[in-house]
Write a protein that holds these residues in place. Structure first.
Motif, PDB file in Angstrom:
ATOM      1  N   TYR A  40      39.511  37.400  43.482  1.00 24.60           N
ATOM      2  CA  TYR A  40      39.476  38.124  44.502  1.00 24.60           C
ATOM      3  C   TYR A  40      38.947  39.362  44.215  1.00 24.60           C
ATOM      4  CZ  TYR A  40      40.645  40.633  48.949  1.00 24.60           C
ATOM      5  OH  TYR A  40      40.490  41.261  50.117  1.00 24.60           O
ATOM      6  N   GLN A  41      37.910  39.616  43.953  1.00 23.57           N
ATOM      7  CA  GLN A  41      36.831  40.760  43.722  1.00 23.57           C
ATOM      8  C   GLN A  41      35.850  40.188  42.808  1.00 23.57           C
ATOM      9  OE1 GLN A  41      38.084  43.549  40.693  1.00 23.57           O
ATOM     10  NE2 GLN A  41      36.739  45.003  41.150  1.00 23.57           N
ATOM     11  N   CYS A  42      34.492  40.399  43.600  1.00 24.84           N
ATOM     12  CA  CYS A  42      33.033  39.511  43.135  1.00 24.84           C
ATOM     13  C   CYS A  42      32.542  40.369  42.437  1.00 24.84           C
ATOM     14  CB  CYS A  42      32.343  39.412  44.659  1.00 24.84           C
ATOM     15  SG  CYS A  42      31.231  38.092  44.399  1.00 24.84           S
ATOM     16  N   ARG A  43      32.101  39.877  41.271  1.00 18.68           N
ATOM     17  CA  ARG A  43      31.180  40.311  40.299  1.00 18.68           C
ATOM     18  C   ARG A  43      29.892  39.668  40.345  1.00 18.68           C
ATOM     19  NH1 ARG A  43      32.888  39.598  33.960  1.00 18.68           N
ATOM     20  NH2 ARG A  43      34.342  41.186  34.893  1.00 18.68           N
ATOM     21  N   LEU A  44      28.658  40.090  41.078  1.00 15.52           N
ATOM     22  CA  LEU A  44      27.685  39.661  41.306  1.00 15.52           C
ATOM     23  C   LEU A  44      26.840  39.035  40.188  1.00 15.52           C
ATOM     24  CD1 LEU A  44      26.207  41.875  44.224  1.00 15.52           C
ATOM     25  CD2 LEU A  44      27.496  39.553  44.454  1.00 15.52           C
ATOM     26  N   ALA A  45      26.481  37.793  40.304  1.00 19.14           N
ATOM     27  CA  ALA A  45      25.390  37.313  39.153  1.00 19.14           C
ATOM     28  C   ALA A  45      24.511  38.290  38.615  1.00 19.14           C
ATOM     29  CB  ALA A  45      24.942  36.220  39.487  1.00 19.14           C
ATOM     30  N   GLY A  46      24.358  38.472  37.257  1.00 17.52           N
ATOM     31  CA  GLY A  46      23.441  39.229  36.802  1.00 17.52           C
ATOM     32  C   GLY A  46      23.589  40.768  36.512  1.00 17.52           C
ATOM     33  N   ARG A 131      27.504  34.864  34.655  1.00 17.24           N
ATOM     34  CA  ARG A 131      27.517  34.273  33.385  1.00 17.24           C
ATOM     35  C   ARG A 131      27.169  35.757  32.350  1.00 17.24           C
ATOM     36  NH1 ARG A 131      25.295  30.590  36.620  1.00 17.24           N
ATOM     37  NH2 ARG A 131      26.335  28.366  36.410  1.00 17.24           N
ATOM     38  N   ASP A 132      27.352  35.615  31.366  1.00 11.52           N
ATOM     39  CA  ASP A 132      26.808  36.754  30.449  1.00 11.52           C
ATOM     40  C   ASP A 132      26.333  36.004  29.086  1.00 11.52           C
ATOM     41  OD1 ASP A 132      26.953  39.497  29.502  1.00 11.52           O
ATOM     42  OD2 ASP A 132      28.378  38.761  27.926  1.00 11.52           O
ATOM     43  N   ARG A 133      25.302  36.828  28.622  1.00 11.95           N
ATOM     44  CA  ARG A 133      24.709  36.452  27.457  1.00 11.95           C
ATOM     45  C   ARG A 133      25.406  36.618  25.947  1.00 11.95           C
ATOM     46  NH1 ARG A 133      18.992  38.792  29.036  1.00 11.95           N
ATOM     47  NH2 ARG A 133      18.319  37.288  30.706  1.00 11.95           N
ATOM     48  N   ASN A 134      26.493  37.563  26.192  1.00  8.52           N
ATOM     49  CA  ASN A 134      27.254  37.844  24.953  1.00  8.52           C
ATOM     50  C   ASN A 134      28.551  37.251  24.784  1.00  8.52           C
ATOM     51  OD1 ASN A 134      25.298  40.036  24.603  1.00  8.52           O
ATOM     52  ND2 ASN A 134      26.106  41.274  26.183  1.00  8.52           N
ATOM     53  N   ASN A 135      28.520  36.072  25.120  1.00  7.84           N
ATOM     54  CA  ASN A 135      29.651  34.951  25.012  1.00  7.84           C
ATOM     55  C   ASN A 135      31.159  35.747  25.835  1.00  7.84           C
ATOM     56  OD1 ASN A 135      28.332  33.486  23.440  1.00  7.84           O
ATOM     57  ND2 ASN A 135      28.642  34.797  21.554  1.00  7.84           N
ATOM     58  N   LEU A 139      32.785  33.737  35.068  1.00  2.00           N
ATOM     59  CA  LEU A 139      33.645  34.055  36.111  1.00  2.00           C
ATOM     60  C   LEU A 139      33.016  33.573  37.489  1.00  2.00           C
ATOM     61  CD1 LEU A 139      35.858  36.014  37.126  1.00  2.00           C
ATOM     62  CD2 LEU A 139      34.245  37.957  37.259  1.00  2.00           C
ATOM     63  N   GLN A 140      33.946  33.073  38.116  1.00  2.00           N
ATOM     64  CA  GLN A 140      33.715  32.847  39.610  1.00  2.00           C
ATOM     65  C   GLN A 140      34.606  33.747  40.404  1.00  2.00           C
ATOM     66  OE1 GLN A 140      33.897  28.488  40.099  1.00  2.00           O
ATOM     67  NE2 GLN A 140      32.020  28.331  39.670  1.00  2.00           N
ATOM     68  N   SER A 141      33.934  34.485  41.310  1.00  2.00           N
ATOM     69  CA  SER A 141      34.881  35.485  42.123  1.00  2.00           C
ATOM     70  C   SER A 141      34.083  35.418  43.653  1.00  2.00           C
ATOM     71  CB  SER A 141      34.713  36.760  41.233  1.00  2.00           C
ATOM     72  OG  SER A 141      33.038  37.289  41.144  1.00  2.00           O
ATOM     73  N   PHE A 142      35.042  36.052  44.233  1.00  2.00           N
ATOM     74  CA  PHE A 142      34.476  35.974  45.853  1.00  2.00           C
ATOM     75  C   PHE A 142      35.030  37.502  46.499  1.00  2.00           C
ATOM     76  CE2 PHE A 142      39.064  34.947  46.151  1.00  2.00           C
ATOM     77  CZ  PHE A 142      39.372  35.346  47.436  1.00  2.00           C
ATOM     78  N   ALA A 143      34.477  37.705  47.587  1.00  2.00           N
ATOM     79  CA  ALA A 143      34.625  38.688  48.377  1.00  2.00           C
ATOM     80  C   ALA A 143      34.656  38.341  49.794  1.00  2.00           C
ATOM     81  CB  ALA A 143      33.604  39.817  48.450  1.00  2.00           C
TER      82      ALA A 143
END
Length: 202
Positions: A40-46, A131-135, A139-143
């Motif tokens: 419960y705190q959304c981190r947007l893709a990219g 998703r991240d390129r640095n391993n 994370l799946q997150s929502f708002a």
């Protein structure tokens, strides 16, 4: 996720979802409804991993900014979380319907808002798969989408409110058409509208 996963006894706090904690979110995946645990705190893709620190308020998505800040999710990745109440920090004097007394310091209290007829609410949400390129771990997150409050919530001192949708709109909400945002706004506008009673949270 806090300490709740190590206990076997329930406490009042277990009924609440705090920013940064995980909660079950209903989504559609490969044409089927599934429930997934999401933060419960959304981190947007990219975005970068420090996005959470830079934008700590992304557990709520303002209805008036769905095509702006939330444009990559609104119309694409929708979810629903089920709640029976919501909690808000408000100023004590506002909750008590009065002005600050001379010399009185502003004090924050937590109010619990529940429908006057107790029932579960289907809260409209947006979610993102980061998703991240640095391993870094995925994370799946929502708002939760919020809007201007109804009069009884505003009178208690809070300026936002969740948007519970009606059961008949669940399929349309979970499988949105990004080419028809007007239909999605119509779902949010024709919301389930209980009367919210409030009390000091335990």
């Amino acid at each position: 996720m806090g300490q709740g996963h190590r206990r076997t006894n329930l406490i009042d706090e277990d009924e609440r979802i705090f920013p940064g904690w995980y909660a079950p979110v209903l989504i559609v995946e490969n044409g089927r409804r599934v429930v997934k645990p999401m933060r419960y705190q959304c981190r947007l893709a990219g975005k970068s991993a420090d996005y959470d620190r830079l934008y700590p308020g992304t557990y709520n998505a303002r209805r008036d900014n769905l095509e702006g800040f939330w444009g990559g999710t609104f119309g694409y990745t929708h979810g629903i979380t089920v709640v029976s109440a919501f909690y808000e920090n408000v100023s004590r004097h506002k909750a008590e319907g009065r002005e600050l007394a001379p010399g009185e310091k502003d004090e924050s209290v937590v109010l619990e808002f529940r429908p006057s007829e107790p029932q579960d609410m289907l809260v409209a949400c947006l979610w993102s798969h980061w998703r991240d390129r640095n391993n870094e771990p995925e994370l799946q997150s929502f708002a939760a989408i919020t809007d201007d409050p109804p009069p009884e919530v505003a009178a208690a001192g809070h300026d936002r409110c969740i948007i519970p949708i009606k059961p008949e709109y669940v399929d349309s909400w979970l499988s949105p058409d990004p080419k028809n945002l007007a239909a999605l706004y119509a779902i949010l506008d024709d919301r389930f509208r209980p009367y919210y009673e409030h009390s000091l949270a335990a």
